[in-house]
Write an enzyme that holds these catalytic residues in place. Structure first.
Site, mmCIF file in Angstrom:
data_model
loop_
_atom_site.group_PDB
_atom_site.id
_atom_site.type_symbol
_atom_site.label_atom_id
_atom_site.label_comp_id
_atom_site.label_asym_id
_atom_site.label_seq_id
_atom_site.Cartn_x
_atom_site.Cartn_y
_atom_site.Cartn_z
ATOM 1 N N GLU A 37 0.973 -1.035 0.204
ATOM 2 C CA GLU A 37 0.006 -0.128 0.018
ATOM 3 C C GLU A 37 0.958 1.149 0.013
ATOM 4 O OE1 GLU A 37 -2.925 0.486 -0.550
ATOM 5 O OE2 GLU A 37 -3.741 -1.579 -0.499
ATOM 6 N N TYR A 39 -6.639 6.474 4.444
ATOM 7 C CA TYR A 39 -6.583 5.482 3.268
ATOM 8 C C TYR A 39 -5.804 3.971 3.629
ATOM 9 C CZ TYR A 39 -5.786 2.607 -0.484
ATOM 10 O OH TYR A 39 -5.362 1.649 -1.358
ATOM 11 N N ASP A 47 -9.669 5.988 -2.558
ATOM 12 C CA ASP A 47 -8.678 6.596 -3.150
ATOM 13 C C ASP A 47 -9.023 7.225 -4.563
ATOM 14 O OD1 ASP A 47 -9.108 4.424 -4.814
ATOM 15 O OD2 ASP A 47 -6.820 3.627 -5.091
#
Ligand code: SF4
Length: 356
Positions: free
Chosen positions: A47, A130, A148
């Site tokens: 990520e 996020y 996102d």
């Protein structure tokens, strides 16, 4: 319409949306290396790498980074220079520094145990809303939605509304599949990345087309940021006396630089005027073991490189560094462990000084 009729209808649409999207994801998701594991360290690493970096570039670096730092403890124990060297080529080096700092917190303050909830994840360096939601849902099955750029676009097109800020997070929460939150979040991002793309959404092949309010009408809404253009010149100062002790002269970027702070790169030089090749630029006078070196800048090659909003045309010269440049000679065999900027790595590879 009687009160209460709208809600069940909306719920039915949401249920249908979830099952269609997940069925599509199960059948069509790209086979990406980080999807093979729910290990929170691997999910978190992917990520962070995927922020502002293309999937193809991340795949190249993901395996190598894990080979060097297979666990959060190994990452926490590494020197910062080694972490930056492994990150080289991914750009936005602040992410690597934050990743390293967060690994130290997990290894030293949390006993190596990854936090499982978004609230605790959020307290880690470099972890925003996020990332906390992505790691919590994918690695731990926490029922929390992510937003996102891809999810934002899908939500706006599905709903036909210009949602912004908290409205987006609320809409994502409402749609979320609470039984498979990690897969659902990844499916929304996958739909945005591969089908519901910014300029040319593939509505004809979209699994949720009959539940979509716009079906391509909001295509092309994303505006591309105009790229600036710049030409820069670098001196490749390389010594290889008698084929031994090969070394490259590099300079370190300022610790306070906003981009790539503390990383090593080639010395920048003024652009030689037309007719270069004759002695015309002042350069430091250095002697190698073999005597006085040829100081005449000679053109080697040109590379293209983009950093944030600027496209660079990079002219590389075989040349001593400009007089007064402070830097350091690095033996070629050590270069793989040096925290080089992506551009320096690109140049040294093209010059065949650094292996692919
Ligand atoms: Fe996007 Fe088209 Fe699918 Fe709607 S139908 S979600 S616009 S790809």
């Amino acid at each position: 319409m009687k009160p209460g009729q709208v809600k069940p209808h909306a719920e039915l649409r949401e249920r249908t949306f979830r099952s269609r999207l997940l069925a599509w994801y199960d059948a069509h998701a790209r086979d990406l290396p980080w999807r093979a594991s729910r290990d929170p360290y691997r999910v978190w690493l992917s990520e962070i790498m995927l922020q502002q970096t293309r999937v193809a570039a991340v795949i190249e670096h993901y395996h190598e980074f894990l080979r060097r730092f297979p666990t959060v403890e190994k990452l926490a124990a590494a020197r910062e220079a080694s972490v930056l060297a492994a990150w080289s080529g991914l750009g936005y080096y602040r992410r690597a520094r934050m990743l390293h700092a967060a690994a130290k917190v997990i290894a030293r303050q949390l006993g190596g145990k990854f936090p499982a909830t978004p609230q605790v994840l959020l307290a880690l360096p470099g972890v925003g809303r996020y990332t906390a939601a992505a790691v919590a849902s994918i690695a731990f099955g926490e029922p929390i939605a992510v937003v996102d750029g891809n999810v934002e676009r899908v939500l706006q097109r599905i709903s036909g509304q210009r949602l912004a800020g908290e409205e987006l997070w609320d809409a994502a929460e409402e749609l979320l599949d609470r039984d498979r939150p990690g897969d659902f979040n990844q499916a929304m991002m996958e739909l945005g990345a591969t089908v519901c793309t910014p300029r040319a959404p593939g509505c004809l092949t979209c699994a949720v087309v009959d539940l979509c309010a716009t079906r391509g009408e909001m295509a092309g809404a994303a505006k591309a940021t105009p790229q600036k253009k710049r030409e820069i010149h670098y001196a490749l100062d390389f010594r290889d006396e008698d084929g031994r002790d090969a070394a490259v002269f590099l300079v370190q970027r300022a610790r306070a630089a906003s981009l790539m702070a503390g990383m090593w790169e080639l010395p920048e030089m003024a652009g030689p005027a037309a007719g270069a090749g004759k002695k015309q630029i002042p350069h430091s006078s250095r002697k190698g073991k073999g005597g006085v070196r040829d100081e005449t800048p000679t053109p080697l090659f040109t590379v293209r490189h983009s950093i944030t909003v600027t496209d660079y045309t990079v002219r590389v010269w075989r040349s001593p560094a400009p007089a007064g440049t402070s830097g350091q000679w690095f033996p070629v065999e050590r270069l793989g462990r040096v925290a080089l900027t992506g551009l320096a790595r690109k140049i040294l590879r093209k010059a065949k000084i650094l292996q692919e």
